[in-house]
Design a protein around this motif. Structure first.
Motif, mmCIF file in Angstrom:
data_model
loop_
_atom_site.group_PDB
_atom_site.id
_atom_site.type_symbol
_atom_site.label_atom_id
_atom_site.label_comp_id
_atom_site.label_asym_id
_atom_site.label_seq_id
_atom_site.Cartn_x
_atom_site.Cartn_y
_atom_site.Cartn_z
ATOM 1 N N LEU A 68 8.343 -4.833 2.292
ATOM 2 C CA LEU A 68 6.957 -4.704 1.846
ATOM 3 C C LEU A 68 6.180 -3.797 3.020
ATOM 4 N N ILE A 69 6.486 -4.342 4.379
ATOM 5 C CA ILE A 69 5.749 -3.639 5.486
ATOM 6 C C ILE A 69 6.082 -2.115 5.532
ATOM 7 N N ASN A 70 7.569 -1.841 5.362
ATOM 8 C CA ASN A 70 8.018 -0.599 5.361
ATOM 9 C C ASN A 70 7.386 0.248 3.994
ATOM 10 N N LEU A 71 7.247 -0.557 3.005
ATOM 11 C CA LEU A 71 6.687 0.257 2.018
ATOM 12 C C LEU A 71 5.406 0.879 2.222
ATOM 13 N N VAL A 72 4.583 -0.355 2.797
ATOM 14 C CA VAL A 72 3.303 -0.034 3.090
ATOM 15 C C VAL A 72 3.292 1.208 4.218
ATOM 16 N N ALA A 73 4.109 1.239 4.974
ATOM 17 C CA ALA A 73 4.261 2.442 5.962
ATOM 18 C C ALA A 73 4.469 3.769 5.455
ATOM 19 N N THR A 74 5.548 3.630 4.170
ATOM 20 C CA THR A 74 5.804 4.833 3.508
ATOM 21 C C THR A 74 4.526 5.306 2.771
ATOM 22 N N ALA A 75 3.840 4.511 2.097
ATOM 23 C CA ALA A 75 2.709 4.903 1.230
ATOM 24 C C ALA A 75 1.876 5.606 2.176
ATOM 25 N N TYR A 76 1.527 5.137 3.532
ATOM 26 C CA TYR A 76 0.655 5.725 4.373
ATOM 27 C C TYR A 76 1.061 7.040 4.775
ATOM 28 N N GLU A 77 2.359 7.219 4.942
ATOM 29 C CA GLU A 77 2.837 8.436 5.401
ATOM 30 C C GLU A 77 2.767 9.531 4.117
ATOM 31 N N GLN A 78 2.782 8.961 2.897
ATOM 32 C CA GLN A 78 2.361 9.894 1.876
ATOM 33 C C GLN A 78 1.008 10.102 1.492
ATOM 34 N N GLY A 79 0.092 9.459 2.306
ATOM 35 C CA GLY A 79 -1.357 9.919 2.267
ATOM 36 C C GLY A 79 -2.231 8.862 1.472
ATOM 37 N N ALA A 80 -1.378 7.569 1.218
ATOM 38 C CA ALA A 80 -2.354 6.751 0.625
ATOM 39 C C ALA A 80 -3.095 5.789 1.695
ATOM 40 N N VAL A 81 -4.129 5.166 1.237
ATOM 41 C CA VAL A 81 -4.870 4.263 2.265
ATOM 42 C C VAL A 81 -4.635 2.869 1.666
ATOM 43 N N LEU A 82 -4.357 1.856 2.763
ATOM 44 C CA LEU A 82 -3.892 0.616 2.172
ATOM 45 C C LEU A 82 -4.703 -0.272 3.282
ATOM 46 N N LEU A 83 -5.478 -1.051 2.607
ATOM 47 C CA LEU A 83 -6.233 -2.052 3.635
ATOM 48 C C LEU A 83 -5.801 -3.492 3.417
ATOM 49 N N ASN A 84 -5.334 -4.038 4.537
ATOM 50 C CA ASN A 84 -5.200 -5.808 4.424
ATOM 51 C C ASN A 84 -6.670 -6.140 4.716
ATOM 52 N N TYR A 85 -6.896 -7.597 4.228
ATOM 53 C CA TYR A 85 -8.205 -8.327 4.448
ATOM 54 C C TYR A 85 -9.381 -7.645 3.786
ATOM 55 N N VAL A 86 -9.172 -7.034 2.771
ATOM 56 C CA VAL A 86 -10.348 -6.405 1.964
ATOM 57 C C VAL A 86 -9.878 -6.919 0.508
ATOM 58 N N ARG A 87 -10.907 -7.880 -0.026
ATOM 59 C CA ARG A 87 -10.883 -8.520 -1.166
ATOM 60 C C ARG A 87 -11.580 -7.569 -2.427
#
Ligand SMILES: Cc1cc2nc3c(=O)[nH]c(=O)nc-3n(C[C@H](O)[C@H](O)[C@H](O)COP(=O)(O)OP(=O)(O)OC[C@H]3O[C@@H](n4cnc5c(N)ncnc54)[C@H](O)[C@@H]3O)c2cc1C
Length: 522
Positions: free
Chosen positions: A169-188
């Motif tokens: 999952l953490i590697n998928l988050v990094a992949t999404a980030y590299e593709q231009g997505a913004v992903l924030l943990n601790y935001v509900r």
């Protein structure tokens, strides 16, 4: 990848997002990757840490699901077998081929499972992991030296995939980030914004670290909140019927010597009609799982006594050394976000197919499915979202998208193999500073460098993030993880500029959570 840079990207977006995804488990992060690789502007918000929900609590199998074959769900099995092959191709540093032995104690089991598993293998076609075959009693015991021998006739071996769910999952988050997505943990996501016609056009959200309240506009909102799906659906429309039937599954973790050898045990029918696995994982033996309907999903579900006893008793039928409560190093529970079907009283028989629903309010709900099929689920979901939001039509490209860390020979990095191409950078940290090469606990391989790496590059914010999901210490050995917590708090505080009060609170909070992973001796 770090959180302040993510926040910078988030602030820089002046236009409404093409998509906002609520939920940072396998489903939501899969959607974020798919959308970003098609060139859409996508924001993902996770209320806690990435993978805090079900996606760090699975059996760790990338599989077609032998059980669903028996239930006659051939299309689900074929889809999952294809996805299993794609995941092994795209994330070879995290998916490995594992032999599963079905031990046979009755005369009819060998031909029955022999034929069934041949079919399983045939359905995989070019995505096969290896041919199944029938084993003699001697061969079975060679593969599983610690199997219960009384009445053993032989076995059948087949092959499936195994992975580390939260590392993927953490590697998928990094992949999404590299593709231009913004992903924030601790935001509900706390609510939904609507236009004058009542259509959802954004979300209200709260930064759980600072308390900041946010209103964020989007062309379409995707609800990928897993077991919590109905909460967000009710935000959009309080009158909706629930669509999730939450079901809890637990695993017990023992020392690796309980299983020994390289293969796993698969028991197709336990006394309650379920499948039970005993699997070698990170040098330990993981045994599970149960399927217990629960009324309300919890973010930190707790194993029930009867579930613990059931797994201990069932495992004792197959393991030569009977596991006792005192042998349990960790117990973890997860909630399946199964889709409710009318007239189904038993969650074990509920469909593992995914469901995508476009609500009257315009939000898209995606739930059900399995970790293994996250990519396909995301493809379906983004197809629907793009149509609904009238985004420019673009093809899905994730079939052949390498996942962050991609490495075809990562075993050479030893216990760091799951980091794939990131492993040399962690090794370099240890070379530069010998104190970072120190193990955090003698019972586990993890070093201080991994905690530092997690804070710097994997958006770890708390002691629990490091010990539960960046490393797997809590899942492997809860008491050892508790002993590691103060050192991890020190390392994180230095990286994140936190004070002594923060460290103390972190350790206390972690200890409270970790208590749920300990099985009392009596
Ligand atoms: C015991 C067990 C064993 C399993 N084993 C396997 C297996 O071996 N192989 C396999 O393929 N599948 C397996 N599965 C299934 C698989 O784990 C799940 O299908 C998958 O993890 C579900 O992912 P998800 O993203 O939908 O849900 P989750 O991982 O639960 O993610 C949902 C996220 O949404 C977040 N969230 C909720 N509300 C909000 C909000 N308001 N704002 C922001 N975020 C929010 C939560 O914090 C959570 O992180 C297993 C499941 C269980 C329970």
């Amino acid at each position: 990848m770090n959180r302040s840079e993510m926040y910078g990207r988030f602030r820089a977006q002046a236009e409404p997002w093409d998509l906002i995804v609520a939920g940072g488990g396998a489903t939501g992060v899969g959607v974020a990757i798919d959308a970003a690789t098609r060139g859409y502007h996508v924001l993902l918000l996770e209320q806690h840490d990435f993978g805090k929900g079900t996606s760090s609590r699975s059996t760790k199998l990338v599989h077609g699901g032998v059980r669903y074959l028996e239930q006659g769900n051939v299309s689900l099995v074929m889809e999952a077998l294809k996805e299993r092959g794609l995941l092994a191709q795209n994330a070879p540093h995290l998916v490995r081929n594992l032999g599963f032995v079905v031990p046979n104690y009755e005369w009819w089991e060998t031909p029955f499972y022999g034929i069934g598993l041949k079919l399983y293998n045939l359905l995989a076609g070019k995505y096969g992991f290896g041919a199944s075959r029938i084993l003699s009693q001697e061969e079975t015991l060679r593969l599983l030296p610690n199997l219960q021998t009384e009445g053993l006739r032989g076995g059948v071996i087949y092959f499936d995939g195994q992975f580390d769910d939260s590392r993927l999952l953490i590697n998928l988050v990094a992949t999404a980030y590299e593709q231009g997505a913004v992903l924030l943990n601790y935001v509900r996501v706390t609510g939904l914004c609507k236009d004058e016609d009542g259509f959802v056009n954004g979300v209200h959200a709260r930064n759980m670290e600072t308390g900041e309240e946010l209103a964020i506009a989007a062309k379409v909102v995707v609800n990928a909140t897993g077991p919590f799906t109905d909460n967000l659906r009710r935000e959009a429309d309080p009158s909706v019927e629930p669509m999730i039937a939450p079901s809890q599954g637990i695993h017990l973790v023992f020392d690796g010597s309980f299983l020994a050898g390289e293969s796993a045990i698969m028991v197709p029918h336990t006394s309650d009609g379920r499948v039970l696995f005993a699997i070698p994982w990170h040098g330990h033996t993981v045994v599970g799982t149960t399927d217990t309907p629960v009324a309300e999903p919890a973010l930190e579900p707790v194993a029930m006594e009867r579930e613990i006893e059931f797994i201990l008793q069932t495992a004792s039928l197959y393991l030569a050394r009977r596991p006792a409560r005192a042998d349990v190093l960790s117990v973890f529970a997860g909630i399946r976000p199964l889709v409710r079907m009318k007239d189904s009283g038993n969650t074990a028989s509920l469909s593992r197919d995914h469901t995508i629903r476009i609500e009257n309010s315009g939000i898209i709900t995606i739930c059900g499915g399995k970790w293994t099929t996250y990519r396909h689920m995301a493809e379906d979901c983004v197809n629907q979202a793009a149509t609904l939001a009238r985004l420019p039509e673009r093809e899905c490209v994730t079939h052949r998208l390498s996942i962050h860390g991609f490495h075809t020979n990562s075993d050479r990095f030893g216990w760091l193999s799951g980091y794939g191409s990131d492993a040399p950078a962690i090794e370099a940290l240890m070379e530069q500073d010998a104190s970072l090469a120190e193990r955090l606990h003698p019972a586990l391989p993890y070093t201080a460098a991994e905690a530092v790496w997690a804070a710097r590059h994997e958006m770890a914010r708390t002691v629990e993030d490091v010990l539960a999901r960046r490393t797997r210490a809590l899942f492997l050995n809860a008491r050892a993880a508790i002993e590691m917590a103060p050192r991890v708090a020190d390392l994180l505080a230095a990286e994140l500029q936190r004070d002594a009060a923060w460290k103390k609170a972190q350790v206390e909070c972690f200890n409270q959570t970790a208590a749920n992973y300990i099985v009392s001796a009596v």
